[in-house]
Structure formats: C-alpha cells, structure tokens
Write a protein that holds these residues in place. Structure first.
Motif, PDB file in Angstrom:
ATOM      1  N   ALA A   1       0.832  -1.206   0.000  1.00  0.00           N
ATOM      2  CA  ALA A   1       0.000   0.000   0.000  1.00  0.00           C
ATOM      3  C   ALA A   1       0.868   1.257   0.000  1.00  0.00           C
ATOM      4  CB  ALA A   1      -0.934  -0.011   1.206  1.00  0.00           C
ATOM      5  N   ARG A   2       1.987   1.227   0.694  1.00  0.00           N
ATOM      6  CA  ARG A   2       2.892   2.383   0.690  1.00  0.00           C
ATOM      7  C   ARG A   2       3.372   2.682  -0.723  1.00  0.00           C
ATOM      8  NH1 ARG A   2       6.744   0.422   5.704  1.00  0.00           N
ATOM      9  NH2 ARG A   2       5.110   0.426   7.289  1.00  0.00           N
ATOM     10  N   SER A   3       3.802   1.651  -1.418  1.00  0.00           N
ATOM     11  CA  SER A   3       4.291   1.835  -2.785  1.00  0.00           C
ATOM     12  C   SER A   3       3.184   2.386  -3.682  1.00  0.00           C
ATOM     13  CB  SER A   3       4.809   0.506  -3.345  1.00  0.00           C
ATOM     14  OG  SER A   3       5.904   0.035  -2.582  1.00  0.00           O
ATOM     15  N   HIS A   4       1.995   1.845  -3.518  1.00  0.00           N
ATOM     16  CA  HIS A   4       0.855   2.274  -4.329  1.00  0.00           C
ATOM     17  C   HIS A   4       0.552   3.751  -4.105  1.00  0.00           C
ATOM     18  CE1 HIS A   4      -2.978   2.024  -6.413  1.00  0.00           C
ATOM     19  NE2 HIS A   4      -3.615   2.456  -5.329  1.00  0.00           N
ATOM     20  N   VAL A   5       0.489   4.172  -2.845  1.00  0.00           N
ATOM     21  CA  VAL A   5       0.167   5.567  -2.524  1.00  0.00           C
ATOM     22  C   VAL A   5       1.270   6.504  -3.017  1.00  0.00           C
ATOM     23  CG1 VAL A   5      -0.094   7.203  -0.611  1.00  0.00           C
ATOM     24  CG2 VAL A   5      -1.377   5.052  -0.608  1.00  0.00           C
ATOM     25  N   LEU A   6       2.524   6.136  -2.804  1.00  0.00           N
ATOM     26  CA  LEU A   6       3.627   6.994  -3.247  1.00  0.00           C
ATOM     27  C   LEU A   6       3.645   7.160  -4.764  1.00  0.00           C
ATOM     28  CD1 LEU A   6       6.451   5.803  -0.837  1.00  0.00           C
ATOM     29  CD2 LEU A   6       5.428   8.091  -0.906  1.00  0.00           C
ATOM     30  N   ASP A   7       3.390   6.079  -5.485  1.00  0.00           N
ATOM     31  CA  ASP A   7       3.362   6.176  -6.947  1.00  0.00           C
ATOM     32  C   ASP A   7       2.202   7.062  -7.409  1.00  0.00           C
ATOM     33  OD1 ASP A   7       5.618   4.637  -7.300  1.00  0.00           O
ATOM     34  OD2 ASP A   7       4.517   2.756  -7.582  1.00  0.00           O
ATOM     35  N   ARG A   8       1.082   6.982  -6.723  1.00  0.00           N
ATOM     36  CA  ARG A   8      -0.066   7.831  -7.079  1.00  0.00           C
ATOM     37  C   ARG A   8       0.252   9.313  -6.824  1.00  0.00           C
ATOM     38  NH1 ARG A   8      -5.715   6.787  -5.238  1.00  0.00           N
ATOM     39  NH2 ARG A   8      -6.270   7.125  -7.404  1.00  0.00           N
ATOM     40  N   ILE A   9       0.903   9.588  -5.696  1.00  0.00           N
ATOM     41  CA  ILE A   9       1.270  10.981  -5.405  1.00  0.00           C
ATOM     42  C   ILE A   9       2.281  11.489  -6.422  1.00  0.00           C
ATOM     43  CG2 ILE A   9       2.482  12.447  -3.745  1.00  0.00           C
ATOM     44  CD1 ILE A   9       1.167  10.805  -1.514  1.00  0.00           C
ATOM     45  N   ALA A  10       3.262  10.646  -6.776  1.00  0.00           N
ATOM     46  CA  ALA A  10       4.246  11.055  -7.779  1.00  0.00           C
ATOM     47  C   ALA A  10       3.566  11.449  -9.088  1.00  0.00           C
ATOM     48  CB  ALA A  10       5.251   9.930  -8.015  1.00  0.00           C
ATOM     49  N   GLY A  11       2.449  10.786  -9.376  1.00  0.00           N
ATOM     50  CA  GLY A  11       1.732  11.070 -10.616  1.00  0.00           C
ATOM     51  C   GLY A  11       1.069  12.428 -10.666  1.00  0.00           C
ATOM     52  N   VAL A  12       0.877  13.076  -9.502  1.00  0.00           N
ATOM     53  CA  VAL A  12       0.247  14.400  -9.514  1.00  0.00           C
ATOM     54  C   VAL A  12       1.218  15.503  -9.095  1.00  0.00           C
ATOM     55  CG1 VAL A  12      -2.073  13.501  -9.120  1.00  0.00           C
ATOM     56  CG2 VAL A  12      -0.667  14.141  -7.149  1.00  0.00           C
ATOM     57  N   LEU A  13       2.499  15.155  -8.922  1.00  0.00           N
ATOM     58  CA  LEU A  13       3.501  16.180  -8.637  1.00  0.00           C
ATOM     59  C   LEU A  13       3.950  16.855  -9.924  1.00  0.00           C
ATOM     60  CD1 LEU A  13       6.096  14.932  -5.989  1.00  0.00           C
ATOM     61  CD2 LEU A  13       4.608  16.926  -5.828  1.00  0.00           C
ATOM     62  N   ARG A  14       4.017  18.152  -9.896  1.00  0.00           N
ATOM     63  CA  ARG A  14       4.531  18.906 -11.028  1.00  0.00           C
ATOM     64  C   ARG A  14       6.054  18.721 -11.108  1.00  0.00           C
ATOM     65  NH1 ARG A  14       1.846  23.125 -13.297  1.00  0.00           N
ATOM     66  NH2 ARG A  14       0.511  23.360 -11.450  1.00  0.00           N
ATOM     67  N   PRO A  15       6.649  18.731 -12.293  1.00  0.00           N
ATOM     68  CA  PRO A  15       8.111  18.706 -12.363  1.00  0.00           C
ATOM     69  C   PRO A  15       8.699  19.816 -11.496  1.00  0.00           C
ATOM     70  CG  PRO A  15       7.180  18.401 -14.540  1.00  0.00           C
ATOM     71  CD  PRO A  15       6.027  18.718 -13.639  1.00  0.00           C
ATOM     72  N   GLY A  16       9.640  19.452 -10.642  1.00  0.00           N
ATOM     73  CA  GLY A  16      10.167  20.419  -9.683  1.00  0.00           C
ATOM     74  C   GLY A  16       9.398  20.451  -8.379  1.00  0.00           C
ATOM     75  N   GLY A  17       8.301  19.681  -8.303  1.00  0.00           N
ATOM     76  CA  GLY A  17       7.480  19.656  -7.101  1.00  0.00           C
ATOM     77  C   GLY A  17       8.115  18.837  -5.993  1.00  0.00           C
ATOM     78  N   LEU A  18       7.552  18.955  -4.785  1.00  0.00           N
ATOM     79  CA  LEU A  18       8.136  18.331  -3.603  1.00  0.00           C
ATOM     80  C   LEU A  18       7.088  17.579  -2.795  1.00  0.00           C
ATOM     81  CD1 LEU A  18      10.269  21.404  -2.455  1.00  0.00           C
ATOM     82  CD2 LEU A  18      11.193  19.284  -3.421  1.00  0.00           C
ATOM     83  N   LEU A  19       7.514  16.501  -2.159  1.00  0.00           N
ATOM     84  CA  LEU A  19       6.673  15.727  -1.256  1.00  0.00           C
ATOM     85  C   LEU A  19       7.269  15.777   0.145  1.00  0.00           C
ATOM     86  CD1 LEU A  19       4.525  13.566  -0.439  1.00  0.00           C
ATOM     87  CD2 LEU A  19       6.184  11.828  -1.203  1.00  0.00           C
TER      88      LEU A  19
END
Length: 278
Positions: free
Chosen positions: A230-248
C-alpha cells in the motif's frame, strides 16, 4: 532468559474488522495494535445495544444499505486522527521557504495538497503561515487543498472548531487571538482563514486524485500505518500528480526509499522528496 510476550491471537470478529480496514484504507492493524479495536468500537456497541464484536460483525455483514453504512462507521472509528497545530513546525516553515523559491521562479499560483489532513490542523497551520508571509513579504497565497478519508474528520475540519485542549496544542497565544474567535465553548478559525482552504473526501488508495498537478504535497504520518504494498501504491499515485520540480513531505519517520523509484530525496530541501529524473 526473558521471552517477550506475544499479543494474544485475534478472534474471528476482530480479524474480519482488521481485514475490512486494510481492504478499505490499506492500513494494516497488527496484533500489537489490536487493542484499538475494542477501545475504538465500544461506543458504537453501546449505542446500538450490542454486547460483542461478533454481534457487530454479524450486523455489519448482513447485507443492505444500512449495513454498508455501519461498515463505513467501523472503518472511520478505527482511523488514527492524531494531529495538532504546527506539528513539527520547522518542516512547515520549510514548506513556506520552498514555496517562496518556487513563486519567485514562476508567475502562476502555486498549488499545495495536504493529504490525510484529519481534523484540519495541518492545512489551517499552512493557511496561517502563508497568510502571515503574504502580509510580511507579499508572498502570493497558494491554492491549498486538503483531503481525508474520514467524513467525520472533514466535517470538523471544514467547521474549523476546536476544544481548548486542541487549540493549545502547538498554537501560540498570539496566533490564537489573531486567527481564532470563541464560539460558545470552542475556538473557531476565522472565516478569512477557513475560506482559503478547499476540502474534499478522498481515499488515497482508490479514489480519483485531485485534479491537476501540485507543487507541494504533504502526506505526513500516513505511510507508517500502511502495508508495504500500500505504501508503494500511494507513493506512486502521489508522484503522478507532482509537477516537475514539485516536492513531497512525509512524516519524520517515513521515507520513499525502498518503496518507490518515482521519488528520491531532494538535494536542496532536506527531508523532502522530489520526482526522480528519467
């Protein structure tokens, strides 16, 4: 030789509740934390005149819309809504500093997402910081979206009303007086603060992600409750909505390392993560 005590095995009803929680939210409640089941669900048992978890599960799985709603309430009751104002204040200051750098390099309005915002203290803390930065230096106020899986928590977040105990956790007297007012026996965030936030219900595991891309995403103290998959799934989903140059930003004890190849530690902002170069 002292042998560590193992938690007693879960009963059938408790196992079904643990499975329901993980299916709905990705959160894994192991035997060591199973005590939360009884403590969290006792009020629900009393309210419905039930005497055991077995009775609750039997009613919950009987079928029909009412039983489906009961399952929703069970999951909601088991969610950890621990939060406070300005939790790890230094990292929130880092968010504002990063946003200032981004704003200086782009004319568009920045977008920030507070994921799993619980009862709203994190997005309200951000709103205070950005309002103060706007007054102090003219930093444009970003769009701040806040989501949570819990309808109950979101209702409180939208209202922005807190007890004396909650308001004192992390909030200075100066900010209490500047940004809140007393309503009956609670403290309510002023409208000028609340109306700058956009709230929506969302399950990080399965619901559609908020529209568009974000410059900064905060998802703190969520991954620690999830299974590795589930961690991997959530992180990949968040990466998909980060703008280039964006931060988590994650919680202090959380990391992307070993869970996704889409995100890597930021070299510029210690403790934050950026999209991996491809």
């Amino acid at each position: 030789m002292n042998v560590p005590l193992r938690p007693p095995p879960l009963g059938s009803a408790a196992n079904k509740i643990v499975t329901l929680l993980e299916q709905r939210t990705g959160q894994h409640l192991d035997a060591g934390r199973a005590w939360r089941i009884d403590s969290a669900l006792q009020p629900m048992l009393r309210e419905r005149g039930l005497t055991s978890l077995d009775e609750l599960v039997a009613r919950m799985t009987a079928g029909g819309r009412a039983e489906q709603g009961l399952a929703d309430l069970v999951v909601d009751a088991l969610l950890n809504q621990e939060t406070s104002f300005f939790r790890d204040a230094g990292v929130l200051d880092l968010v504002v500093a990063a946003a200032a750098d981004m704003a200086g390099a782009s004319p568009r309005r920045l977008r920030i997402w507070s994921a799993a915002c619980s009862t709203g203290q994190e997005p309200l803390s951000l709103a205070m910081l950005f309002s103060e930065a706007q007054e102090r230096s003219g930093l444009p106020f970003p769009e701040i979206r806040a989501t949570d899986i819990s309808a109950r928590a979101l209702k409180r977040a939208r209202a922005g009303r807190y007890t004396q105990f909650e308001i004192q956790r992390g909030l200075s007297i100066r900010r209490m007086m500047r940004w809140f007012e007393v309503r009956e026996d609670q403290w309510e965030a002023k409208a000028e603060l609340r109306y700058r936030l956009l709230f929506a219900q969302q399950n990080l595991m399965s619901d559609a992600m908020p529209g568009g891309r974000f410059d900064i995403v905060l998802c703190r103290n969520v991954l620690m409750y999830l299974s590795p998959a589930a961690r991997s799934h959530v992180l990949d989903r968040i990466a998909g909505v980060l703008r280039p140059g964006g931060l988590l930003m994650l919680g202090a004890g959380e990391t992307v390392i070993g869970h996704t190849e889409a995100l890597v530690p930021s070299e510029r902002y210690r403790g934050l993560y950026r999209l991996a170069a491809h």
